[in-house]
Design a protein around this motif. Sequence first.
Motif, PDB file in Angstrom:
ATOM      1  N   GLN A   1     -31.538  11.500  -0.202  1.00  0.00           N
ATOM      2  CA  GLN A   1     -31.661  11.160  -1.622  1.00  0.00           C
ATOM      3  C   GLN A   1     -30.524  11.778  -2.434  1.00  0.00           C
ATOM      4  O   GLN A   1     -29.978  11.137  -3.347  1.00  0.00           O
TER       5      GLN A   1
ATOM      6  N   LYS B   1     -27.417   9.809  -1.872  1.00  0.00           N
ATOM      7  CA  LYS B   1     -27.508   8.523  -2.569  1.00  0.00           C
ATOM      8  C   LYS B   1     -27.155   8.682  -4.041  1.00  0.00           C
ATOM      9  O   LYS B   1     -26.431   7.860  -4.625  1.00  0.00           O
ATOM     10  N   ARG B   2     -27.630   9.760  -4.688  1.00  0.00           N
ATOM     11  CA  ARG B   2     -27.308   9.995  -6.094  1.00  0.00           C
ATOM     12  C   ARG B   2     -25.821  10.304  -6.274  1.00  0.00           C
ATOM     13  O   ARG B   2     -25.213   9.912  -7.271  1.00  0.00           O
TER      14      ARG B   2
ATOM     15  N   GLU C   1     -24.108   6.988  -6.332  1.00  0.00           N
ATOM     16  CA  GLU C   1     -24.408   6.142  -7.486  1.00  0.00           C
ATOM     17  C   GLU C   1     -23.708   6.577  -8.759  1.00  0.00           C
ATOM     18  O   GLU C   1     -23.380   5.750  -9.613  1.00  0.00           O
ATOM     19  N   ASN C   2     -23.487   7.881  -8.908  1.00  0.00           N
ATOM     20  CA  ASN C   2     -22.964   8.404 -10.173  1.00  0.00           C
ATOM     21  C   ASN C   2     -21.749   9.286  -9.905  1.00  0.00           C
ATOM     22  O   ASN C   2     -21.854  10.314  -9.238  1.00  0.00           O
TER      23      ASN C   2
ATOM     24  N   SER D   1     -34.306  18.808  -5.582  1.00  0.00           N
ATOM     25  CA  SER D   1     -35.287  17.805  -5.998  1.00  0.00           C
ATOM     26  C   SER D   1     -35.148  17.502  -7.483  1.00  0.00           C
ATOM     27  O   SER D   1     -35.238  16.343  -7.915  1.00  0.00           O
TER      28      SER D   1
ATOM     29  N   VAL E   1     -32.161  15.248  -7.980  1.00  0.00           N
ATOM     30  CA  VAL E   1     -32.455  13.859  -7.628  1.00  0.00           C
ATOM     31  C   VAL E   1     -33.218  13.174  -8.751  1.00  0.00           C
ATOM     32  O   VAL E   1     -32.918  12.035  -9.145  1.00  0.00           O
ATOM     33  N   ALA E   2     -34.222  13.877  -9.300  1.00  0.00           N
ATOM     34  CA  ALA E   2     -35.023  13.299 -10.381  1.00  0.00           C
ATOM     35  C   ALA E   2     -34.165  13.042 -11.619  1.00  0.00           C
ATOM     36  O   ALA E   2     -34.267  11.990 -12.267  1.00  0.00           O
ATOM     37  N   GLN E   3     -33.297  13.993 -11.955  1.00  0.00           N
ATOM     38  CA  GLN E   3     -32.440  13.845 -13.132  1.00  0.00           C
ATOM     39  C   GLN E   3     -31.480  12.676 -12.980  1.00  0.00           C
ATOM     40  O   GLN E   3     -31.300  11.869 -13.892  1.00  0.00           O
TER      41      GLN E   3
ATOM     42  N   SER F   1     -31.849  10.135 -11.144  1.00  0.00           N
ATOM     43  CA  SER F   1     -32.557   8.861 -11.027  1.00  0.00           C
ATOM     44  C   SER F   1     -32.862   8.275 -12.384  1.00  0.00           C
ATOM     45  O   SER F   1     -32.978   7.060 -12.536  1.00  0.00           O
ATOM     46  N   VAL F   2     -33.000   9.108 -13.403  1.00  0.00           N
ATOM     47  CA  VAL F   2     -33.388   8.642 -14.735  1.00  0.00           C
ATOM     48  C   VAL F   2     -32.168   8.362 -15.606  1.00  0.00           C
ATOM     49  O   VAL F   2     -32.077   7.345 -16.276  1.00  0.00           O
TER      50      VAL F   2
ATOM     51  N   LYS G   1     -30.142   4.866 -15.627  1.00  0.00           N
ATOM     52  CA  LYS G   1     -30.883   3.720 -16.140  1.00  0.00           C
ATOM     53  C   LYS G   1     -30.875   3.704 -17.661  1.00  0.00           C
ATOM     54  O   LYS G   1     -30.748   2.678 -18.298  1.00  0.00           O
TER      55      LYS G   1
END
Length: 357
Positions: free
Chosen positions: A249, A252-253, A256-257, A284, A287-289, A291-292, A295
């Motif tokens: 994960q 992956k982040r 993406e960024n 973790s 990853v959460a940061q 992911s948001v 978007k």
Amino acid sequence: MSKKKRVFDIDFEDVDVTLESSVPAGTEARRGPMAAAITENAAALTERQAAEAAIRAENDALAHEHVRLKKAGLITDLIPLDDIRTDKLTRDRAPGRDPEIDELKRSIREIGLSNPIRVEPVGDGFELIQGFRRVTAYRELFEETGDDAFARIPAGINAKGENLLRLYRRMVDENLVRRGVSFGEMAQLAINYRKQATEVEGYDHAVELLFASSGRQKRSYIRHFVRLLTETNGQIKHVDTIPRALGLQVVKRLDENPEAKGILNRLLAAKEGRTAEQEQALMSDFVAQMSVTPKKKVKLTTPRAAKTTFRLNRPDGDAKCTVADGRIELRLERDFSGVERKRLEEAVEAFLAALEG
């Protein structure tokens, strides 16, 4: 004066001097002592030469067998612990004491060492090839007990100057059968090997060489963890505890960024002396940061762009292509991470050149 008579003047009548043999027909004449001794000495010399030739042949055969066994790593001996070095191969062990050592020590105390370590002769000592945990257990047992039985360890002696890749592969294959070897540890081993083997093209190539006996999916996971460790510049302290899902994960982040790498490294640098649990919690949160945030940015600043979608029928499945402003996306049931970077670069270059033409 009277003439003296010569004492030795003896006249013999002419007679046939041929004598009949007193040895019975069909038998040899009896030899004298000297002839018998010469014959016996010659026979003894012949026997000795034959024995020496047989000994030389046996020694040659034993020497060839010794060389064969040594090349196969089947020659074993008791090696003093002080003569063993661990410099040649960079281990995949995480820093800190291995919790499984105590269990291994109990087994050695009760039944002995069933599997000798492997070493290579270096100067007046030996370089460790396989068996880091076993050597550690023996050293701790010797320190704790002072028993000379633990001052020397059974070792298989490999031929000198073995190929570096083969040595690392042996370490890898030994570790793959162990329980609990994490993807982070395997990735670290690939990184270490790449640093020593300058002829290896890159980290992906190192993974392909070291883990050739593993499945394609497993090698793909290891490459992702290599990316994680290299992107964070060695700031991850507890490599062996990172769960596979969490590591994937994070990578992956990062893909993406483009800003994600700097954010992650700043988070790691700000938390010195963290435990394994704290490090996983930090990752973790990252990853959460990540992911948001992307978007939200897309909704506020980026208008929906027109795009074109089409499919290509190929022998290996349908390839779905999506084209938009500044983006071309290709989806196909294939693991492209297994393709060498150089080949990917050449393919993309050819693709862009074809569009320009």
